[in-house]
Write a protein that holds these residues in place. Structure first.
Motif, short mmCIF file in Angstrom:
data_model
loop_
_atom_site.label_atom_id
_atom_site.label_comp_id
_atom_site.label_asym_id
_atom_site.label_seq_id
_atom_site.Cartn_x
_atom_site.Cartn_y
_atom_site.Cartn_z
N LEU A 1 0.83 -1.21 0.00
CA LEU A 1 0.00 0.00 0.00
C LEU A 1 0.87 1.26 0.00
O LEU A 1 0.52 2.27 -0.63
N MET A 2 2.00 1.21 0.69
CA MET A 2 2.93 2.34 0.64
C MET A 2 3.45 2.55 -0.77
O MET A 2 3.53 3.68 -1.26
N ARG B 1 8.80 7.95 4.70
CA ARG B 1 10.05 7.87 3.95
C ARG B 1 9.83 7.35 2.53
O ARG B 1 10.45 7.81 1.58
N MET B 2 8.96 6.37 2.37
CA MET B 2 8.77 5.76 1.06
C MET B 2 8.05 6.69 0.09
O MET B 2 8.27 6.62 -1.12
N ILE B 3 7.19 7.57 0.59
CA ILE B 3 6.49 8.49 -0.31
C ILE B 3 7.20 9.84 -0.42
O ILE B 3 6.76 10.73 -1.15
N GLY B 4 8.30 9.99 0.32
CA GLY B 4 9.07 11.22 0.22
C GLY B 4 8.54 12.38 1.03
O GLY B 4 8.92 13.53 0.78
N ASP B 5 7.68 12.14 2.00
CA ASP B 5 7.14 13.20 2.85
C ASP B 5 6.96 12.63 4.25
O ASP B 5 5.93 12.02 4.56
N ARG C 1 3.82 5.89 -9.81
CA ARG C 1 2.96 6.62 -10.73
C ARG C 1 2.72 5.78 -11.97
O ARG C 1 3.67 5.29 -12.59
N SER C 2 1.46 5.60 -12.30
CA SER C 2 1.07 4.87 -13.52
C SER C 2 1.78 3.53 -13.62
O SER C 2 2.29 3.14 -14.67
N ALA C 3 1.86 2.81 -12.52
CA ALA C 3 2.54 1.51 -12.47
C ALA C 3 1.53 0.38 -12.55
O ALA C 3 0.42 0.49 -12.02
#
Length: 592
Positions: free
Chosen positions: A155-156, A305-309, A162-164
Motif C-alpha cells: 500500500l505504501m 520515507r517511502m512516499i518522500g514526505d 505513478r502509472s505503475a
C-alpha cells in the motif's frame, strides 16, 4: 489517571518513539531494495526463495496475482499447521506424550495462527508437543506477521508509484520481512528474555517439591466419574493435600520473542504473559509492551520515507497515539475504582481481581491497552475479571478496527483505510474530488473501502447474535445476563479483528466455537487484505496529481483530528448498541 499512571504511559510512549525512529530507517532501506543491493547474501536468499516458488525475483506482480499468491501461501500454511497437530502423537520432541489435537481444535488453531490472531482455546503446556510449538505455531508466528507487513508495504508503494502496473514481488517481500526484519529482531529479543529469566529448553516436565503442603478441595465422584451430593443436596467435597508440583518446561523464549514482535499473542503456556516463565520481571513486562508496538509504530514512519514526505507518516502515527492515550486514560479510571462487591479492601489499590501482584493495576492495564491496541492478544491478567468499563476499553479498541497502532502491517493499512474515508468525506464537504497524496479516490476505491470496513463488524455482530441464540453457544458462557453477553461479544470481536485475547469466562474449545470463531478469523483477515490489495493496485496505476491550493493538507493537526474523529465515529455508530447490552449494562448493574 494518577501521577504514577501518567508517568508510566509517558515513559512508555517516549521510549517507543525513540526506538521506532531508527527501526523505520532500517525498514525503509530493507523494503526499497537498498539493503539487498548492499548485502549480497540477502539478494541471494531472495532469489533462492523465488526459485523455490517458481517465480522471477525481478518480476513486478499485478495486484491480483500478488493477492492470489498470498492466499495460496497462507492456505498451505494452514494445512501444514493442521496436519502437524493431528499427528503430533507419533512425532519426536514430545516428552509428555501428548496425543493428537482434536479435529475441531486443530482447525481453529491452524486458522488462528495463520491469520495472526493466535486465539487459543487450549492449554499450551497440556496440549501441544514441543515440535508442534516450534515447527507449527512459532513458524506461523513469523509468516503471519510477514503477511501483514508485506500488505502494508504494498500500500505504501501504491502511493509512491505513478502509472505503475505492478506492486512488487511477494516472494521477495516475504523474504525481506521474515529474514531481514523479524528473525534478527526476534533472535536479539529472545536473548534478552532469557537474561530476564524466561526458560528455553526441550527438557521433560520437572516435579518440584513444595516448601509447604497445600490443602485443596475436590468434588467427590463415584466409580463412573459422576459428582456426588451430600445430605443437603450440595456437591460433596473432600480435602486433599499436595506436596509436589509439576513444572512445565519448553522452548519458551524463542516463541515469546516473535509472539510479541509479530503481534501474534499466542502464549506457550495457558496463562500467557501472566506466567512467570513467560514474563518474569517488571522489566520484561515493560519490554514486552514495547515489543508489541515497536514495528507497528515504525511502519508509520516508513510510510513517510517511502512516499518522500515524512510528515505524512508522523500524522498517521500522531492519530494512533491520540487514540491510544484516550483509551489508556479510560482504562486506568475504570480499574482505579474498587469493585463494590469486594468489601474491606483498600480502595487505593484499585481493582486487583485477576491481576498479578508483580505488575499491579498500572502495569496490568497498560498491558491490556497495548495488546488490544495492537492485534496481539498477549495478556498478563484475566480480562474477564476487569471492571465492566475496564473490559469495555480493550473491546472497543478491537472494534475500532485494530488501528490504534494495530498489528504488524495490519494496523497501518487499517488506519490508511480510515484516512481514505476521511479525505473522501472532507472532499464531499467542500465539493472537490477526494484525493490523498495526489491520488484520486474514486468509485472503485470507495467500494473496496466499504468492504474492508464492513466485513469485520458483520462477522462480530452476526457471530455474537447466533452464539447467544443457539444452545451450543450459550453452553460455553460462564455467566448469564450482560456479562455473559460481554464474554461472547469479546470473543467474536477478538476473532474477527485478529486479536486473540479473550474474556476467560467463555469456554470456547467446543466444536461450535472452534468452527464459528475459525471462520470469523479467516474472513476477518483476508476479507480486509484482498480489498486493500485491490485498492493498492488501482492507486499505483494512477498518475500523481500536483498539489494545489484546494488540496486538503494531510499532515497537520486538522487532518489528525479528522482522522481520529472518523475512526471514533465509525466505531461508535457500529458498536455502541452492542456495548450498551453488554459492558455498559453490566456496569450499571454492578453500581446500582
Amino acid at each position: 489517571m494518577n501521577h504514577a499512571a501518567i508517568l508510566q504511559v509517558g515513559l512508555f510512549l517516549a521510549v517507543l518513539l525513540v526506538l521506532a525512529w531508527p527501526l523505520s530507517n532500517y525498514c525503509a532501506a530493507l523494503f526499497d531494495g537498498r539493503l539487498a543491493a548492499r548485502w549480497r547474501w540477502l539478494d541471494a536468499v531472495e532469489r533462492g526463495v523465488c526459485r523455490l516458488a517458481g517465480a522471477d525475483a525481478d518480476q513486478d506482480m499485478h495486484w491480483s496475482r500478488y493477492a492470489s499468491a498470498l492466499l495460496v501461501f497462507n492456505v498451505i500454511g494452514l494445512v501444514a499447521v493442521y496436519l502437524l497437530q493431528r499427528v503430533q502423537g507419533g512425532l519426536p520432541f514430545n516428552p509428555q506424550d501428548f496425543a493428537a489435537v482434536t479435529p475441531d481444535s486443530a482447525f481453529n488453531t491452524a486458522i488462528s495462527f495463520v491469520t495472526n490472531t493466535n486465539w487459543q482455546g487450549y492449554g499450551g503446556e497440556s496440549t501441544m508437543s514441543y515440535l508442534t510449538q516450534m515447527l507449527a505455531l512459532a513458524v506461523q508466528n513469523f509468516l503471519s506477521a510477514a503477511t501483514g507487513i508485506v500488505v502494508a508495504v504494498v500500500l505504501m508503494r501504491a502511493f509512491a508509484r505513478r502509472s505503475a502496473s505492478g506492486l512488487g514481488n511477494i516472494w521477495v517481500d516475504l523474504s525481506r520481512a521474515t529474514l531481514g526484519l523479524l528473525l534478527p529482531l526476534s533472535f536479539l529479543y529472545a536473548l534478552f528474555l532469557v537474561g530476564q529469566g524466561v526458560i528455553q529448553n526441550v527438557d521433560s516436565y520437572r516435579l518440584a517439591q513444595l516448601t509447604e503442603t497445600v490443602s485443596y478441595s475436590v468434588p467427590v465422584v463415584d466409580a463412573d466419574g459422576k459428582p456426588q451430593t451430600d445430605a443437603a443436596g450440595l456437591p460433596a467435597m473432600k480435602t486433599e493435600q499436595a506436596t509436589t508440583q509439576l513444572l512445565a518446561m519448553g522452548p519458551v523464549a524463542s516463541q515469546e520473542a516473535i509472539k510479541l514482535l509479530g503481534t501474534n499473542g499466542g502464549g506457550f503456556f495457558n496463562a500467557n504473559s501472566a506466567h512467570p516463565y513467560e514474563n518474569p520481571t517488571p522489566l520484561s513486562n515493560f519490554s514486552q509492551m514495547l515489543a508489541i508496538l515497536l514495528i507497528p509504530a515504525a511502519l508509520c514512519l516508513v510510510f513517510g520515507r517511502m512516499i518522500g514526505d515524512r510528515r505524512q507518516g508522523v500524522a498517521i502515527l500522531a492519530a494512533m497515539t491520540v487514540l491510544f492515550v484516550l483509551m489508556a486514560a479510560a482504562a486506568f479510571m475504570a480499574e482505579g475504582q474498587l469493585n463494590p462487591q469486594l468489601a474491606g479492601l483498600d480502595p487505593g489499590l484499585g481493582n486487583m481481581e485477576g491481576k498479578e501482584m508483580r505488575f499491579g493495576v498500572i502495569g496490568t492495564m497498560l498491558f491490556a491497552v497495548v495488546t488490544t491496541a495492537a492485534s496481539c492478544g498477549a495478556v498478563n491478567a484475566m480480562h474477564d475479571a476487569l471492571m465492566p468499563l475496564g473490559g469495555l476499553v480493550p473491546m472497543l479498541e478491537m472494534q475500532l478496527g485494530e488501528v490504534i497502532y494495530g498489528g504488524v502491517g495490519s494496523g497501518f493499512y487499517g488506519m490508511l483505510v480510515f484516512a481514505l474515508v476521511a479525505v473522501f468525506v472532507s472532499g464531499l464537504m467542500i465539493g472537490r474530488t477526494p484525493e490523498y497524496l495526489g491520488k484520486k479516490i474514486e468509485a472503485f476505491e470507495m467500494k473496496m473501502l466499504a468492504l474492508a470496513i464492513l466485513i469485520p463488524p458483520t462477522l462480530v455482530l452476526g457471530g455474537s447474535a447466533i452464539a447467544v441464540v443457539v444452545e451450543a453457544g450459550r453452553a460455553g458462557m460462564l455467566n448469564t445476563g450482560a456479562h455473559g453477553f460481554s464474554e461472547v461479544l469479546y470473543a467474536f470481536t477478538s476473532a474477527a479483528n485478529n486479536n486473540g485475547s479473550a474474556f476467560a469466562g467463555l469456554s470456547a474449545n467446543t466444536p461450535f466455537y472452534n468452527v464459528m470463531l475459525g471462520m470469523a478469523m479467516w474472513f476477518g483477515r483476508f476479507g480486509v487484505i484482498i480489498p486493500v490489495l485491490a485498492i493498492a493496485g488501482h492507486l499505483a496505476a494512477k498518475p500523481k496529481l500536483a498539489t494545489t491550493a484546494g488540496s486538503l493538507p494531510t499532515h497537520g493537526p486538522l487532518f489528525v483530528t479528522l482522522l481520529v474523529g472518523t475512526v471514533l465515529l465509525v466505531g461508535a455508530l457500529t458498536f455502541i448498541p452492542s456495548l450498551a447490552l453488554g459492558p455498559i449494562v453490566d456496569h450499571l448493574q454492578l453500581f446500582r
